[in-house]
Design an enzyme around this catalytic site. Structure first.
Site, mmCIF file in Angstrom:
data_model
loop_
_atom_site.group_PDB
_atom_site.id
_atom_site.type_symbol
_atom_site.label_atom_id
_atom_site.label_comp_id
_atom_site.label_asym_id
_atom_site.label_seq_id
_atom_site.Cartn_x
_atom_site.Cartn_y
_atom_site.Cartn_z
ATOM 1 N N ASN A 167 0.880 -1.304 -0.085
ATOM 2 C CA ASN A 167 0.038 0.022 0.103
ATOM 3 C C ASN A 167 0.904 1.309 -0.022
ATOM 4 O O ASN A 167 1.515 1.472 0.902
ATOM 5 C CB ASN A 167 -0.944 0.030 1.264
ATOM 6 N N TRP A 168 1.132 1.691 -1.088
ATOM 7 C CA TRP A 168 1.894 2.930 -1.104
ATOM 8 C C TRP A 168 1.378 4.432 -0.752
ATOM 9 O O TRP A 168 2.144 5.246 -0.445
ATOM 10 C CB TRP A 168 2.041 3.194 -2.747
ATOM 11 N N LYS A 169 0.083 4.403 -0.429
ATOM 12 C CA LYS A 169 -0.588 5.393 0.204
ATOM 13 C C LYS A 169 -0.046 6.660 -0.636
ATOM 14 O O LYS A 169 -0.179 6.653 -1.678
ATOM 15 C CB LYS A 169 0.179 5.796 1.647
ATOM 16 N N HIS B 105 -9.353 0.882 5.037
ATOM 17 C CA HIS B 105 -8.046 1.069 5.848
ATOM 18 C C HIS B 105 -8.281 2.171 6.690
ATOM 19 O O HIS B 105 -8.788 3.064 6.657
ATOM 20 C CB HIS B 105 -7.046 1.724 4.717
ATOM 21 N N GLU C 61 -6.584 4.594 7.888
ATOM 22 C CA GLU C 61 -6.566 5.871 7.600
ATOM 23 C C GLU C 61 -7.423 6.626 7.027
ATOM 24 O O GLU C 61 -8.037 7.582 7.084
ATOM 25 C CB GLU C 61 -5.120 6.119 6.845
ATOM 26 N N GLU D 98 -5.096 -4.967 10.493
ATOM 27 C CA GLU D 98 -4.189 -3.674 10.972
ATOM 28 C C GLU D 98 -4.475 -3.242 12.188
ATOM 29 O O GLU D 98 -4.976 -2.207 12.042
ATOM 30 C CB GLU D 98 -4.137 -3.036 9.730
ATOM 31 N N GLY E 20 2.748 2.249 10.673
ATOM 32 C CA GLY E 20 3.779 3.371 10.525
ATOM 33 C C GLY E 20 4.445 3.818 11.779
ATOM 34 O O GLY E 20 5.067 4.864 11.939
ATOM 35 N N SER F 32 3.802 -2.013 10.180
ATOM 36 C CA SER F 32 5.245 -2.081 10.501
ATOM 37 C C SER F 32 5.976 -3.441 10.219
ATOM 38 O O SER F 32 6.812 -3.910 10.737
ATOM 39 C CB SER F 32 5.572 -1.661 11.861
#
Ligand code: PGA
Length: 250
Positions: free
Chosen positions: A9-11, A94, A96, A166, A172, A212
């Site tokens: 997941n490159w965000k 997700h 976020e 997650e 992160g 992570s």
């Protein structure tokens, strides 16, 4: 048997040239045949990414999509748009998106429906906050996220679902759930699917761990019985680290 999957997941990272450079590096590597590898670039780079990996097993997936099929939703992207540039899989829920864009379980349920109606595969994310874990509420939180966002789908739709656990406190932060904590929650999720649907569906569903994951800890986490792979953020931005994680299955 659940499929082994590693998804990056490159965000909101990598512009067009960085996207092409990273994919060029990944394409030089040999991907193990029994692992599905996916990358999720930003919307603007999906088509270039799809073109870049056309002859390669890497799959290009999306980080998000809108729940409506089309219309006056300025700034949004639909399932049909994603499909038109070769995307067949979308990440939904997700943490976020839940935290910064107010995506509720009810909204996520709608997104899941839209993705399924468009015959897309969904990576559905669940995860508890640190305070939930400190209060001992992690299982209840995950159960609620599953029931309210996903468990309305039909038995047949499960072939289009991948789950990702997650824990928010591990995303992160450099902090990872211990392999034991990951296994415990993955088993809880699998049992919840078995209870609500069937043993067969539970057994066949891939459940990824995210938070992570790095080359240094992937082996230990992936070795756990109910961990079928990973959803990787930071470490997916470096070809060497991502490949090491892809190769971390026993
Ligand atoms: P991280 O992100 O690997 O950087 O913790 C994982 C994710 O958010 O999917």
């Amino acid at each position: 048997m659940p499929r082994k999957i590693v998804a990056g997941n490159w965000k909101m990272n990598n512009d067009l040239s960085e996207t092409e450079t990273l994919l060029k590096e990944l394409k030089k590597q040999v991907i193990p045949e029994d692992v599905s590898v996916m990358v999720a670039p930003s919307f603007t780079n999906l088509y270039a990414a799809f073109e870049s990996v056309r002859e390669h097993p890497i799959q290009v997936i999306a980080q998000n999509m809108h729940q409506s099929t089309k219309g006056a939703f300025t700034g949004e992207v639909s399932a049909a748009m994603l499909k038109s540039v070769g995307v067949k899989t979308v990440i939904i829920g997700h943490s976020e998106r839940r935290a910064y864009f107010n995506e509720t379980d009810e909204l996520l349920a709608e997104k899941v429906n839209t993705a399924l109606e468009n015959e897309m595969q969904v990576i559905f994310c669940v995860g508890e906050e640190l305070s939930d874990r400190e209060n001992g509420d992690q299982f209840e939180v995950i159960q609620n996220q599953l029931e309210n966002g996903l468990f309305h789908i039909s038995n047949d739709s499960w072939s289009q679902i991948i789950l990702a656990y997650e824990p928010v406190w591990a995303i992160g932060t450099g902090e990872t759930a211990s392999p034991k904590q990951a296994q415990e929650m993955h088993k809880f999720i699998r049992d919840a699917i078995a209870k609500h649907y069937s043993e067969r569906i539970a057994k066949e569903t891939s459940i990824l761990y995210g938070g992570s994951v790095k080359p240094a800890n992937a082996k230990e986490i992936f070795a756990k019985k109910d961990v079928d792979g990973g959803l990787i953020g930071g470490a997916a931005l470096k070809a060497g680290d991502f490949m090491a994680i892809i190769n971390a299955f026993e």
